[in-house]
Scaffold this motif. Structure first.
Motif, mmCIF file in Angstrom:
data_model
loop_
_atom_site.group_PDB
_atom_site.id
_atom_site.type_symbol
_atom_site.label_atom_id
_atom_site.label_comp_id
_atom_site.label_asym_id
_atom_site.label_seq_id
_atom_site.Cartn_x
_atom_site.Cartn_y
_atom_site.Cartn_z
ATOM 1 N N TRP A 131 40.895 39.728 45.319
ATOM 2 C CA TRP A 131 41.024 41.042 44.675
ATOM 3 C C TRP A 131 42.456 41.261 44.187
ATOM 4 O O TRP A 131 42.683 41.713 43.058
ATOM 5 N N THR A 169 37.149 38.137 54.874
ATOM 6 C CA THR A 169 38.174 39.075 54.411
ATOM 7 C C THR A 169 39.422 38.354 53.946
ATOM 8 O O THR A 169 40.054 38.740 52.959
ATOM 9 N N ALA A 200 38.493 37.258 50.476
ATOM 10 C CA ALA A 200 38.145 38.325 49.532
ATOM 11 C C ALA A 200 39.356 39.157 49.125
ATOM 12 O O ALA A 200 39.524 39.484 47.944
ATOM 13 N N VAL A 201 40.200 39.513 50.084
ATOM 14 C CA VAL A 201 41.354 40.372 49.774
ATOM 15 C C VAL A 201 42.335 39.680 48.823
ATOM 16 O O VAL A 201 42.759 40.279 47.824
ATOM 17 N N THR A 219 41.273 35.806 34.367
ATOM 18 C CA THR A 219 41.352 37.180 33.867
ATOM 19 C C THR A 219 42.218 37.255 32.616
ATOM 20 O O THR A 219 41.863 37.899 31.624
ATOM 21 N N PHE A 227 43.143 39.268 41.176
ATOM 22 C CA PHE A 227 42.502 39.899 40.029
ATOM 23 C C PHE A 227 43.416 40.966 39.437
ATOM 24 O O PHE A 227 43.556 41.080 38.209
ATOM 25 N N GLU A 228 44.060 41.744 40.314
ATOM 26 C CA GLU A 228 44.981 42.786 39.839
ATOM 27 C C GLU A 228 46.192 42.161 39.150
ATOM 28 O O GLU A 228 46.704 42.696 38.171
ATOM 29 N N ARG A 259 36.242 47.319 38.282
ATOM 30 C CA ARG A 259 36.931 46.965 39.523
ATOM 31 C C ARG A 259 36.032 47.080 40.757
ATOM 32 O O ARG A 259 36.054 46.194 41.621
ATOM 33 N N CYS A 266 34.017 39.834 45.189
ATOM 34 C CA CYS A 266 34.968 39.058 45.979
ATOM 35 C C CYS A 266 34.475 38.893 47.410
ATOM 36 O O CYS A 266 34.532 37.797 47.984
ATOM 37 N N VAL A 320 33.961 44.065 40.955
ATOM 38 C CA VAL A 320 34.775 42.883 41.244
ATOM 39 C C VAL A 320 35.065 42.796 42.743
ATOM 40 O O VAL A 320 34.980 41.716 43.341
ATOM 41 N N ILE A 321 35.388 43.929 43.360
ATOM 42 C CA ILE A 321 35.685 43.937 44.795
ATOM 43 C C ILE A 321 34.454 43.519 45.597
ATOM 44 O O ILE A 321 34.542 42.697 46.521
#
Length: 256
Positions: free
Chosen positions: A233, A226, A229-230, A185, A236-237, A203, A210, A206-207
């Motif tokens: 995410w 999960t 994926a979490v 990123t 990414f932030e 966003r 993920c 993106v979620i």
């Protein structure tokens, strides 16, 4: 006639010489990388069985009493620890391999590019190892505890050692790569290919992406999906947060 052709021949020779020297340097650095992998492998091989016990501990602690891991193939007791030791040597040699890659490309970079390159390389290695540690200490206990507790009554959980190794190596690689998201990123923003505002607007996609990636590269259950994926995410932030450091001057210019 021969004298007129001489400058052209000399020019061809001058142009080919740098290419040959670059190829020679590339060969030497590849050989050094292979050599360090072999050295680490030889050093680790004496503890290959102990290494496998360490890797398999997150599953073995949840195995029902009276059960154990099994080897369904004749050569598995030898080949599985061998493969684990080789993969461990490759993972441990990543900093050296990246150093060789950096030494090869550094002469062709500008000064401002070199300023960003070293911190990015160091943080990439740190994040990759962090992803593997997260998988081992957080993800494995959760998913193995879940898998061993939901089996039908009367079914003994006795996992094949080779299948288990393939499973955990896949997750190690998946989480290691997933933890590189902040770097990717940041590079998109620093290179001017995108900006914080544009990426932030994407966003929701993106979620969804993920969770899709988590579904494809983890076992077919919601928990492990999960757990991948979490963090993807959230990372990414983090990448967006650091991206604001290089994107901020452009935003000010756009506002004016």
């Amino acid at each position: 006639m021969t004298d007129q052709n001489l400058p052209n021949d000399t020019q061809v020779s001058d142009n080919s010489q740098p290419l040959i020297s670059h190829l020679t340097e590339l060969r030497d650095r590849l050989l050094r990388s292979v050599l360090i992998i072999l050295v680490i492998f030889v050093g680790l091989y004496s503890w290959s069985n102990e290494l496998y016990l360490f890797i398999s501990e997150p599953l073995r602690r949840f195995l029902p009493e009276g059960t154990s891991m099994i080897a369904t193939e004749v050569a598995s007791p030898f080949l599985t620890p061998f493969k684990l030791t080789l993969m461990s040597a490759i993972f441990l040699s990543v900093p050296f391999i990246l150093h060789q890659a950096w030494s090869f490309i550094a002469p062709g970079l500008y000064k401002h590019e070199k300023k960003f390159a070293v911190p990015l390389l160091v943080s990439s290695v740190f994040l990759f190892y962090s992803g593997m540690a997260f998988a081992y200490y957080v993800v494995f206990p959760i998913i193995f505890g879940f898998f061993t507790s939901v089996g039908p009554e009367g079914v003994a959980v006795m996992t094949d050692i080779n299948r288990y190794l393939d499973f955990v190596l896949k997750l190690f690689f998946a989480f290691g790569v997933a933890f590189e998201i902040p770097i990717a990123t940041f590079l998109l923003i620093a290179a001017g290919l995108s900006n914080v505002k544009s990426i932030s607007e994407k966003r929701p996609y993106v979620i969804v992406g993920c969770f899709t990636v988590g579904m494809l590269i983890t076992p077919p259950d919601v928990i492990s999906q999960t757990l991948l994926a979490v963090p993807m995410w959230l990372l990414f932030e983090v990448g967006l947060l650091f991206g604001r450091l290089v994107d901020q001057p452009d935003e000010k210019t756009a506002e004016q």
